[in-house]
Design a protein around this motif. Sequence first.
Motif, PDB file in Angstrom:
ATOM      1  N   TYR A 146       0.836  -1.208   0.000  1.00 51.58           N
ATOM      2  CA  TYR A 146       0.000   0.000   0.000  1.00 51.58           C
ATOM      3  C   TYR A 146       0.870   1.256   0.000  1.00 51.58           C
ATOM      4  O   TYR A 146       0.621   2.203  -0.759  1.00 51.58           O
ATOM      5  CB  TYR A 146      -0.894  -0.031   1.234  1.00 51.58           C
ATOM      6  N   LEU A 147       1.888   1.277   0.843  1.00 50.86           N
ATOM      7  CA  LEU A 147       2.698   2.488   1.001  1.00 50.86           C
ATOM      8  C   LEU A 147       3.762   2.642  -0.079  1.00 50.86           C
ATOM      9  O   LEU A 147       3.982   3.747  -0.580  1.00 50.86           O
ATOM     10  CB  LEU A 147       3.338   2.501   2.395  1.00 50.86           C
ATOM     11  N   THR A 148       4.438   1.573  -0.429  1.00 50.65           N
ATOM     12  CA  THR A 148       5.507   1.699  -1.432  1.00 50.65           C
ATOM     13  C   THR A 148       4.953   1.959  -2.824  1.00 50.65           C
ATOM     14  O   THR A 148       5.665   2.495  -3.681  1.00 50.65           O
ATOM     15  CB  THR A 148       6.393   0.447  -1.456  1.00 50.65           C
ATOM     16  N   LYS A 149       3.698   1.620  -3.059  1.00 50.09           N
ATOM     17  CA  LYS A 149       3.068   1.881  -4.356  1.00 50.09           C
ATOM     18  C   LYS A 149       2.371   3.248  -4.400  1.00 50.09           C
ATOM     19  O   LYS A 149       1.911   3.685  -5.456  1.00 50.09           O
ATOM     20  CB  LYS A 149       2.057   0.793  -4.693  1.00 50.09           C
ATOM     21  N   SER A 150       2.304   3.919  -3.262  1.00 49.51           N
ATOM     22  CA  SER A 150       1.592   5.192  -3.195  1.00 49.51           C
ATOM     23  C   SER A 150       2.458   6.334  -3.729  1.00 49.51           C
ATOM     24  O   SER A 150       3.666   6.394  -3.475  1.00 49.51           O
ATOM     25  CB  SER A 150       1.191   5.491  -1.752  1.00 49.51           C
ATOM     26  N   ILE A 151       1.835   7.263  -4.431  1.00 44.71           N
ATOM     27  CA  ILE A 151       2.564   8.426  -4.938  1.00 44.71           C
ATOM     28  C   ILE A 151       2.412   9.623  -3.996  1.00 44.71           C
ATOM     29  O   ILE A 151       3.007  10.675  -4.223  1.00 44.71           O
ATOM     30  CB  ILE A 151       2.074   8.816  -6.354  1.00 44.71           C
ATOM     31  N   TYR A 152       1.598   9.459  -2.940  1.00 50.51           N
ATOM     32  CA  TYR A 152       1.360  10.553  -2.001  1.00 50.51           C
ATOM     33  C   TYR A 152       1.815  10.185  -0.588  1.00 50.51           C
ATOM     34  O   TYR A 152       1.963   9.009  -0.245  1.00 50.51           O
ATOM     35  CB  TYR A 152      -0.130  10.916  -1.960  1.00 50.51           C
ATOM     36  N   SER A 153       1.993  11.222   0.222  1.00 46.13           N
ATOM     37  CA  SER A 153       2.208  11.042   1.650  1.00 46.13           C
ATOM     38  C   SER A 153       0.860  11.160   2.356  1.00 46.13           C
ATOM     39  O   SER A 153      -0.124  11.650   1.773  1.00 46.13           O
ATOM     40  CB  SER A 153       3.170  12.113   2.182  1.00 46.13           C
ATOM     41  N   TYR A 154       0.814  10.704   3.621  1.00 42.95           N
ATOM     42  CA  TYR A 154      -0.443  10.700   4.372  1.00 42.95           C
ATOM     43  C   TYR A 154      -0.277  11.510   5.652  1.00 42.95           C
ATOM     44  O   TYR A 154      -0.077  10.994   6.743  1.00 42.95           O
ATOM     45  CB  TYR A 154      -0.882   9.261   4.653  1.00 42.95           C
ATOM     46  N   LEU A 155      -0.371  12.814   5.467  1.00 48.64           N
ATOM     47  CA  LEU A 155      -0.275  13.771   6.562  1.00 48.64           C
ATOM     48  C   LEU A 155      -1.595  14.518   6.668  1.00 48.64           C
ATOM     49  O   LEU A 155      -1.999  15.210   5.732  1.00 48.64           O
ATOM     50  CB  LEU A 155       0.874  14.754   6.309  1.00 48.64           C
ATOM     51  N   ASP A 156      -2.270  14.356   7.779  1.00 49.51           N
ATOM     52  CA  ASP A 156      -3.560  15.001   7.994  1.00 49.51           C
ATOM     53  C   ASP A 156      -3.400  16.519   7.940  1.00 49.51           C
ATOM     54  O   ASP A 156      -2.540  17.086   8.630  1.00 49.51           O
ATOM     55  CB  ASP A 156      -4.092  14.578   9.367  1.00 49.51           C
TER      56      ASP A 156
END
Length: 405
Positions: free
Chosen positions: A240-250
């Motif tokens: 999920y994370l290594t394939k993501s192009i975005y960061s997850y910062l609220d």
Amino acid sequence: MRARTERDELSKDLSAGVTKPLCFLIVFVIGIVIGLASSSHVDRYFTSQPYNLNRGRESIPPNSPSTSSITQTTYDQKCTTSTDIVTNCVKDECLSMKSFLSQKNLNHNMTDEELFWRASLVPDKAHYPFDRMPKLAFMFLTRGPLPFIPLWERFFKGQDVRKYSIYVHTSPEFDLGVSNSSVFYNRQIPSQVVEWGTVSLVDAERRLLSNALLDFSNERFILLSESCIPIYNFQKIYKYLTKSIYSYLDSYDDPSRYGRGRYNTYMKPEIRIRDWRKGSQWFEMHRALAIKIISDSKYYDLFKKYCTDDCYPDEHYMPTFVHMFYGELNSDRTVTYVDWSVGGPHPVIFEGGNITKGVLESLRKSGKNCVYNKGTTDVCYLFARKFDPSALEPLLEISSVVLEY
């Protein structure tokens, strides 16, 4: 009379002949004595001085077998924090690529300023001269123990060690006390005191990021508390994370007194109220964004100076900074679930009696879709909090069935 005069002159000549060599001999002896005394003093001076690699470092005694190799140690390539630092560096080749790319030992005596500078180094060459496996850096921020270590160890069990790394920031005097077989063994970083609601929380977050950035294989960075648990297995989270192009910062605009109400007008013109954002501190981010955050001084200094009292900089600094300059890298949401339905300053706490299969399944399926890359997904959360230590045993009993680890 003439004979007497000749005898007097002869006596003077003999006296002069003896006096000159005698004076020379006395001067020579005095010179030797002075030379020996000076040599002894100089020797005592040099042998009494510590061999300092740098100011602030521990000294190595002059009779150490490693002192002849001091020049092979650089300013910040430290193998250990003990006096055998040079011996280990010579043995492990501290200037080798292997020691530069990652650290076997997390101990160091760098200041935050030195650490952040070191961690901000970015290679200009795109190609990696080594076989790089992207890692997830699991960064735990806690004052004391990690009650869910048994659950986390089950989560990591059997996984490729090249795919993850662990970092723990505790109170400076606290020792996790885990066995050398634990994945948490020797994973505490040099820490400092943290006070809730102050900028010291931001300092701790940046300290964790910087230590993790020293490993060039760390690609994604996850901030976790002692009450967090993973609600999916390692393989699912890794993909999920290594394939993501975005960061997850609220990061969101809160017009209430708990959001914009905390803004300080002294931050203008650098930060205006329209830029002010709020969000959960429990983030996940890409390496590129992590470097930008630990490299910032200007906006961090503004928050340190003006976001005080009831401002809570850990809820505003990163959301605001990222929104202002790197919003295109961020999804503006978190991947850590928390239940605020009860209201008040603290979320719902999941105790042992609350842990059921249905509760855990509800955490995994929030009933909504979230943005993921260019599409959507029904997997919005990968982690959850806040779990009480009493939840450990029930979680261990059903984790293999529900959480699949």
